[in-house]
Design a protein around this motif. Structure first.
Motif, mmCIF file in Angstrom:
data_model
loop_
_atom_site.group_PDB
_atom_site.id
_atom_site.type_symbol
_atom_site.label_atom_id
_atom_site.label_comp_id
_atom_site.label_asym_id
_atom_site.label_seq_id
_atom_site.Cartn_x
_atom_site.Cartn_y
_atom_site.Cartn_z
ATOM 1 N N MET A 90 26.781 -80.509 16.335
ATOM 2 C CA MET A 90 25.710 -80.658 17.308
ATOM 3 C C MET A 90 25.736 -78.724 16.998
ATOM 4 O O MET A 90 26.426 -77.716 16.327
ATOM 5 C CB MET A 90 26.980 -80.585 18.364
ATOM 6 C CG MET A 90 27.082 -79.501 19.154
ATOM 7 S SD MET A 90 28.553 -79.775 20.622
ATOM 8 C CE MET A 90 27.945 -79.520 22.095
ATOM 9 N N LYS A 91 24.425 -78.232 17.568
ATOM 10 C CA LYS A 91 24.171 -77.390 17.403
ATOM 11 C C LYS A 91 24.527 -75.849 18.925
ATOM 12 O O LYS A 91 23.923 -77.108 20.063
ATOM 13 C CB LYS A 91 22.149 -77.239 17.860
ATOM 14 C CG LYS A 91 22.046 -76.871 16.184
ATOM 15 C CD LYS A 91 20.038 -77.098 15.645
ATOM 16 C CE LYS A 91 20.040 -76.704 14.635
ATOM 17 N NZ LYS A 91 18.373 -76.622 14.788
ATOM 18 N N GLU A 121 25.371 -74.587 13.889
ATOM 19 C CA GLU A 121 26.457 -75.872 13.805
ATOM 20 C C GLU A 121 27.680 -75.841 13.506
ATOM 21 O O GLU A 121 28.239 -75.667 13.259
ATOM 22 C CB GLU A 121 25.625 -76.330 13.075
ATOM 23 C CG GLU A 121 25.425 -78.354 12.141
ATOM 24 C CD GLU A 121 24.693 -78.889 13.299
ATOM 25 O OE1 GLU A 121 25.163 -79.790 13.970
ATOM 26 O OE2 GLU A 121 23.338 -78.410 13.684
ATOM 27 N N VAL A 122 27.797 -77.126 14.930
ATOM 28 C CA VAL A 122 30.103 -77.363 14.551
ATOM 29 C C VAL A 122 29.883 -78.937 15.313
ATOM 30 O O VAL A 122 29.056 -79.333 15.356
ATOM 31 C CB VAL A 122 30.007 -76.091 15.525
ATOM 32 C CG1 VAL A 122 30.852 -74.644 15.659
ATOM 33 C CG2 VAL A 122 29.764 -76.776 16.959
ATOM 34 N N LYS A 123 31.038 -78.928 14.300
ATOM 35 C CA LYS A 123 31.394 -80.164 15.207
ATOM 36 C C LYS A 123 31.654 -80.527 16.820
ATOM 37 O O LYS A 123 31.586 -78.833 17.669
ATOM 38 C CB LYS A 123 32.497 -80.455 14.301
ATOM 39 C CG LYS A 123 33.232 -80.917 13.008
ATOM 40 C CD LYS A 123 34.286 -82.140 12.786
ATOM 41 C CE LYS A 123 33.589 -82.059 11.065
ATOM 42 N NZ LYS A 123 34.078 -82.649 10.424
ATOM 43 N N GLY A 124 31.341 -81.483 17.144
ATOM 44 C CA GLY A 124 31.189 -81.745 18.567
ATOM 45 C C GLY A 124 31.946 -81.508 19.677
ATOM 46 O O GLY A 124 31.713 -80.979 20.604
ATOM 47 N N GLY A 125 33.302 -81.978 18.992
ATOM 48 C CA GLY A 125 34.474 -81.280 20.016
ATOM 49 C C GLY A 125 34.918 -80.113 19.971
ATOM 50 O O GLY A 125 35.167 -79.878 20.912
ATOM 51 N N TYR A 126 34.622 -79.491 18.719
ATOM 52 C CA TYR A 126 34.715 -78.407 18.525
ATOM 53 C C TYR A 126 33.773 -77.846 19.993
ATOM 54 O O TYR A 126 34.230 -76.599 20.430
ATOM 55 C CB TYR A 126 33.919 -77.596 17.997
ATOM 56 C CG TYR A 126 34.904 -76.210 17.482
ATOM 57 C CD1 TYR A 126 35.892 -75.544 17.622
ATOM 58 C CD2 TYR A 126 33.899 -74.936 16.941
ATOM 59 C CE1 TYR A 126 36.279 -74.076 17.522
ATOM 60 C CE2 TYR A 126 34.767 -73.778 16.520
ATOM 61 C CZ TYR A 126 35.638 -73.453 17.016
ATOM 62 O OH TYR A 126 35.437 -71.919 16.810
ATOM 63 N N ARG A 143 31.957 -79.044 22.353
ATOM 64 C CA ARG A 143 32.226 -79.860 23.861
ATOM 65 C C ARG A 143 33.272 -79.349 24.198
ATOM 66 O O ARG A 143 33.279 -79.262 25.742
ATOM 67 C CB ARG A 143 32.295 -81.191 23.792
ATOM 68 C CG ARG A 143 30.886 -81.399 23.944
ATOM 69 C CD ARG A 143 30.511 -83.637 24.339
ATOM 70 N NE ARG A 143 31.524 -83.562 23.108
ATOM 71 C CZ ARG A 143 31.353 -84.144 22.726
ATOM 72 N NH1 ARG A 143 30.039 -84.009 21.835
ATOM 73 N NH2 ARG A 143 32.191 -84.795 21.124
#
Length: 149
Positions: free
Chosen positions: A1-2, A20-25, A27
């Motif tokens: 996820m950007k 760019e990070v993991k989606g859960g982190y 959201r």
């Protein structure tokens, strides 16, 4: 996820950076806490505004950060806390308590989120505490944790 960072996040970047990070982190933590906004082409145009504001603050704050560092390094900070026998504390020392102790000792207002404690402080004694005042300036001071009378 950007995402686009709106505040400094240690280990990730500074305001205006696209990461760019993991989606859960992203959201569940960064966006709800206000540390970031989702990346879009429209939001990318806001990066220039964020970076210009940050650049103006950094130039002004670099000299100020050096002044604060010199005053902190000469400061004697003492924090009285409830403690049992043998110097063990009831709980542990929090960053908010440290910033309040610095203020009581005649120091400047500090942001508790920029404080770096040496692990959990659960007993009386002297501890070396660091604070990030600016991306290029860090200050260290000695915190003396003593038992309340």
């Amino acid at each position: 996820m950007k995402i686009i960072l709106t505040q400094e996040v240690s280990g990730l970047g500074t305001p205006g950076d696209i990461v760019e990070v993991k989606g859960g982190y992203g959201r569940n933590y960064l966006i709800p806490q206000g540390y970031a906004i989702p990346w879009t082409r429209g939001a990318e145009k806001q990066i220039d505004v964020i970076k210009r504001a940050r650049a103006a603050r950094e130039v002004r704050d670099l000299d100020h950060a050096n002044e604060i560092r010199s005053s902190l390094e000469n400061l004697s900070v003492q924090l009285p806390v409830r403690a049992g026998q043998g110097g063990r504390l009831y709980g542990s020392v929090t960053p908010a308590e440290v910033t309040a102790a610095v203020k009581r000792a005649g120091g400047p207002d500090l942001d508790k989120r920029r404080l770096e404690l040496p692990g959990q402080i659960k007993s009386t004694g002297d501890y070396k505490v660091q604070i990030r005042l600016h991306p290029e300036v860090a200050a260290a001071f000695t915190l003396r944790v003593v038992a309340e009378k």
